[in-house]
Design a protein around this motif. Structure first.
Motif, PDB file in Angstrom:
ATOM      1  N   TRP A 219      35.680  37.230  45.855  1.00 14.80           N
ATOM      2  CA  TRP A 219      37.010  37.291  45.259  1.00 14.80           C
ATOM      3  C   TRP A 219      38.046  36.802  46.261  1.00 14.80           C
ATOM      4  CZ3 TRP A 219      38.138  39.472  40.317  1.00 14.80           C
ATOM      5  CH2 TRP A 219      37.017  39.920  39.617  1.00 14.80           C
ATOM      6  N   PHE A 220      39.220  36.457  45.756  1.00 18.60           N
ATOM      7  CA  PHE A 220      40.315  36.042  46.639  1.00 18.60           C
ATOM      8  C   PHE A 220      41.638  36.479  46.027  1.00 18.60           C
ATOM      9  CE2 PHE A 220      38.671  32.503  44.097  1.00 18.60           C
ATOM     10  CZ  PHE A 220      39.767  32.122  43.350  1.00 18.60           C
ATOM     11  N   VAL A 221      42.621  36.624  46.897  1.00 17.66           N
ATOM     12  CA  VAL A 221      43.979  36.986  46.484  1.00 17.66           C
ATOM     13  C   VAL A 221      44.939  36.013  47.134  1.00 17.66           C
ATOM     14  CG1 VAL A 221      45.792  38.749  46.498  1.00 17.66           C
ATOM     15  CG2 VAL A 221      43.400  39.439  46.295  1.00 17.66           C
ATOM     16  N   HIS A 222      45.806  35.409  46.330  1.00 20.80           N
ATOM     17  CA  HIS A 222      46.881  34.567  46.856  1.00 20.80           C
ATOM     18  C   HIS A 222      48.209  35.216  46.495  1.00 20.80           C
ATOM     19  CE1 HIS A 222      44.303  30.625  46.787  1.00 20.80           C
ATOM     20  NE2 HIS A 222      43.724  31.613  47.425  1.00 20.80           N
ATOM     21  N   GLY A 223      49.202  34.978  47.328  1.00 24.03           N
ATOM     22  CA  GLY A 223      50.518  35.506  47.019  1.00 24.03           C
ATOM     23  C   GLY A 223      51.539  35.065  48.042  1.00 24.03           C
ATOM     24  N   TYR A 224      52.785  35.321  47.723  1.00 22.98           N
ATOM     25  CA  TYR A 224      53.893  35.115  48.653  1.00 22.98           C
ATOM     26  C   TYR A 224      54.631  36.435  48.783  1.00 22.98           C
ATOM     27  CZ  TYR A 224      58.379  33.811  50.634  1.00 22.98           C
ATOM     28  OH  TYR A 224      59.494  33.756  51.430  1.00 22.98           O
ATOM     29  N   ALA A 225      54.645  36.999  49.990  1.00 25.24           N
ATOM     30  CA  ALA A 225      55.364  38.247  50.234  1.00 25.24           C
ATOM     31  C   ALA A 225      56.824  37.901  50.510  1.00 25.24           C
ATOM     32  CB  ALA A 225      54.757  38.993  51.422  1.00 25.24           C
ATOM     33  N   GLY A 235      47.806  36.029  42.466  1.00 26.39           N
ATOM     34  CA  GLY A 235      46.985  36.927  41.672  1.00 26.39           C
ATOM     35  C   GLY A 235      45.631  37.100  42.316  1.00 26.39           C
ATOM     36  N   THR A 236      44.706  37.717  41.584  1.00 22.88           N
ATOM     37  CA  THR A 236      43.333  37.896  42.057  1.00 22.88           C
ATOM     38  C   THR A 236      42.424  36.930  41.323  1.00 22.88           C
ATOM     39  OG1 THR A 236      42.874  39.634  40.424  1.00 22.88           O
ATOM     40  CG2 THR A 236      43.720  40.334  42.561  1.00 22.88           C
ATOM     41  N   GLY A 237      41.526  36.310  42.058  1.00 23.98           N
ATOM     42  CA  GLY A 237      40.630  35.321  41.470  1.00 23.98           C
ATOM     43  C   GLY A 237      39.186  35.584  41.830  1.00 23.98           C
ATOM     44  N   ARG A 238      38.299  35.092  40.992  1.00 21.94           N
ATOM     45  CA  ARG A 238      36.861  35.237  41.187  1.00 21.94           C
ATOM     46  C   ARG A 238      36.259  33.861  41.453  1.00 21.94           C
ATOM     47  NH1 ARG A 238      32.550  35.578  37.273  1.00 21.94           N
ATOM     48  NH2 ARG A 238      34.120  35.226  35.653  1.00 21.94           N
ATOM     49  N   LYS A 239      35.445  33.783  42.482  1.00 19.14           N
ATOM     50  CA  LYS A 239      34.822  32.517  42.833  1.00 19.14           C
ATOM     51  C   LYS A 239      33.638  32.271  41.908  1.00 19.14           C
ATOM     52  CE  LYS A 239      34.589  31.552  47.204  1.00 19.14           C
ATOM     53  NZ  LYS A 239      34.171  31.418  48.624  1.00 19.14           N
ATOM     54  N   LEU A 240      33.691  31.176  41.156  1.00 17.66           N
ATOM     55  CA  LEU A 240      32.602  30.815  40.246  1.00 17.66           C
ATOM     56  C   LEU A 240      31.572  29.921  40.911  1.00 17.66           C
ATOM     57  CD1 LEU A 240      34.704  30.012  37.051  1.00 17.66           C
ATOM     58  CD2 LEU A 240      33.673  32.197  37.705  1.00 17.66           C
ATOM     59  N   ALA A 241      32.008  29.091  41.845  1.00 14.49           N
ATOM     60  CA  ALA A 241      31.110  28.189  42.562  1.00 14.49           C
ATOM     61  C   ALA A 241      31.711  27.905  43.926  1.00 14.49           C
ATOM     62  CB  ALA A 241      30.910  26.882  41.789  1.00 14.49           C
ATOM     63  N   ALA A 242      30.846  27.706  44.906  1.00 13.09           N
ATOM     64  CA  ALA A 242      31.290  27.452  46.278  1.00 13.09           C
ATOM     65  C   ALA A 242      30.580  26.231  46.825  1.00 13.09           C
ATOM     66  CB  ALA A 242      31.002  28.665  47.158  1.00 13.09           C
ATOM     67  N   TRP A 243      31.205  25.619  47.812  1.00 20.00           N
ATOM     68  CA  TRP A 243      30.572  24.511  48.531  1.00 20.00           C
ATOM     69  C   TRP A 243      30.682  24.761  50.021  1.00 20.00           C
ATOM     70  CZ3 TRP A 243      27.329  20.733  47.522  1.00 20.00           C
ATOM     71  CH2 TRP A 243      27.116  19.773  48.521  1.00 20.00           C
ATOM     72  N   PRO A 244      29.528  24.868  50.737  1.00 17.59           N
ATOM     73  CA  PRO A 244      28.168  24.938  50.242  1.00 17.59           C
ATOM     74  C   PRO A 244      27.914  26.203  49.409  1.00 17.59           C
ATOM     75  CG  PRO A 244      28.200  24.434  52.581  1.00 17.59           C
ATOM     76  CD  PRO A 244      29.576  24.846  52.198  1.00 17.59           C
ATOM     77  N   ARG A 245      26.831  26.184  48.636  1.00 18.29           N
ATOM     78  CA  ARG A 245      26.522  27.287  47.734  1.00 18.29           C
ATOM     79  C   ARG A 245      26.360  28.593  48.517  1.00 18.29           C
ATOM     80  NH1 ARG A 245      21.676  26.190  43.764  1.00 18.29           N
ATOM     81  NH2 ARG A 245      23.141  24.516  43.223  1.00 18.29           N
ATOM     82  N   GLY A 246      27.010  29.640  48.038  1.00 13.38           N
ATOM     83  CA  GLY A 246      26.885  30.957  48.661  1.00 13.38           C
ATOM     84  C   GLY A 246      27.828  31.193  49.808  1.00 13.38           C
TER      85      GLY A 246
END
Length: 448
Positions: A219-225, A235-246
């Protein structure tokens, strides 16, 4: 009429020479579409980014590893050409650290968030982050900073192989080196060998409990404080695919609400008094279900455009609005929105999108970077393959390796420094299995 003050230009700084940093193009487009003049300070000669119609002007960047004085000189030359105060947005860790050190020298030519002293440098330091998480009661993998090669080998055993090895300040790694910012270590001798290259790496080595990757774990979170510490534009995001895998950067991600992950992000941001753009990476423990903070990046993540709300707000627009004292628009989140990086996930990019989707390179209102990508990317891959396949001098014949029947016993307990581990995870955390499915390692690029 633009929500942003178009009288105030933006300057994007990237010291990292990566020509395929799609986050830079995302920032160029976001601000340029809002009518802001965008000045790019980066090595963009071989990059599709320079083809964007939203780039007002490109400027020479300081080289990788440049001193703070060289970074200041480059930025002040740009300021003289722009001839009016500009919002400055660093796009990589090295730039963020340098700009924070140079705050007094760069003002009033540039507008910057009011940040506690040296905070970007502290959160970007992988070794120091563990202690910061412990103080903020945010889960973090058990982490050891060895002080000798013997201690590194012993700590790898005590943590439970495999373990994650990181250089605490990856932006100091020498350009062209085979050293990676993060690798998975599968044997104690590998930890020892890495420690022996500490002087070359330029920062301490740390060893970290390995949390298994898997679907729905990253998961990841992006924002501006903003000036009040409120997180905007993310917001909060879910990684569906990565490079390299995993491991590595996010090739495809989805905006997925997760209150627990967001609460961790808000907790550490409030504890530190952090101000500015942030990109946090989390991995969920398959055993406990807790999400552990792996990285705190004090700059935009490469996939920040995923979090574009119904009013068009994202983190770079949020920074521009805040520093020019403009009101934030009342936009609504867009859960289910996806973001795909075409050169790392081409098949995903070609599939029909079930939800609102944005591509990293291709855009109808700015087609030239997308068209340029494939030619430049093909040439890049061909060069890499040629380098790898180029014949080298024949190695000396090696003696036959003995058949490995069992792993050697662990070093004596006296060699370990595990009682000095940092991070809120328990010292007796369950060891990871010895045969993971993840890759051997990856150099991080942008945000994962």
């Amino acid at each position: 009429m633009s929500l942003l003050d178009t009288r105030v230009p933006a300057v994007l700084l990237r010291v990292d020479p990566n020509p395929f940093h799609h986050g830079t193009l995302g920032a160029v487009r976001s601000l340029g579409r809002a009518g802001v003049d965008v000045h790019l300070v980066a090595d963009a000669a071989g990059s599709p980014v320079r083809r964007s119609r939203f780039v007002t002007r490109t400027h020479a960047a300081p080289p990788p590893g440049a001193s703070p004085a060289a970074v200041a000189a480059a930025l002040l030359r740009v300021a003289a050409r722009v001839a009016r105060p500009a919002v400055l947005i660093p796009m990589d860790d090295a730039s963020a650290v340098a700009v924070n050190r140079l705050r007094d020298e760069l003002a009033p030519a540039y507008l910057l968030p009011q940040q506690p002293a040296a905070l970007p440098e502290r959160v970007a330091d992988k070794a120091e982050l563990a202690a910061l998480c412990a103080a903020a009661d945010v889960p973090h993998p058990v982490t050891v900073v060895p002080t000798s090669a013997d201690e590194a080998a012993s700590a790898a055993w005590r943590l439970g192989l495999p373990v994650v090895a990181k250089w605490s300040r990856p932006w100091l790694l020498p350009p062209g080196s085979d050293l990676r910012s993060t690798v998975v270590v599968r044997a104690a001798r590998e930890a020892r060998a890495l420690y022996e290259r500490t002087d070359e790496a330029g920062s301490p080595l740390l060893l970290q409990e390995f949390l298994l990757p898997g679907p729905g774990q990253d998961w990841f979170v992006h924002g501006y404080a903003d000036r009040a510490g409120v997180l905007r534009g993310g917001g909060t995001g879910r990684k569906l695919a990565a490079w390299p895998r995993g491991a590595g950067l996010t090739a495809a991600g989805e905006w997925t609400p997760d209150p627990a992950v967001r609460a961790h992000a808000e907790a550490i941001t409030a504890h530190l008094g952090y101000r500015g753009i942030l990109d946090l990476d989390f991995r969920r423990c398959a055993t406990t279900g807790r999400s552990h903070l792996l990285d705190f990046n004090p700059r935009p993540g490469a996939q920040f455009r995923l979090f574009t709300d119904s009013a068009g707000l994202d983190v770079v627009r949020a920074q521009h609005l805040d520093l020019t004292h403009r009101p934030f628009p009342a936009g609504a989140p867009r859960p289910g929105r996806t973001f795909v990086v075409e050169n790392y996930a081409p098949l995903t990019a070609l599939r029909r999108a079930p939800h609102d989707r944005e591509l990293a390179w291709h855009a109808g209102d700015d087609p030239r970077p997308g068209r340029a990508l494939w030619g430049l990317w093909t040439a890049h891959v061909a060069r890499r393959l040629t380098t790898r396949l180029r014949p080298t001098a024949a190695p000396r014949p090696a003696a036959p390796a003995p058949r490995l029947v069992r792993q050697a016993p662990p070093p004596p307990v006296s060699l370990t420094n595990l009682p000095r581990h940092t991070g809120p995870s328990a010292p007796n955390a369950t060891a990871a299995p010895s045969a993971p499915t993840g890759p051997a390692g990856d150099r991080k690029a942008g945000s994962r």
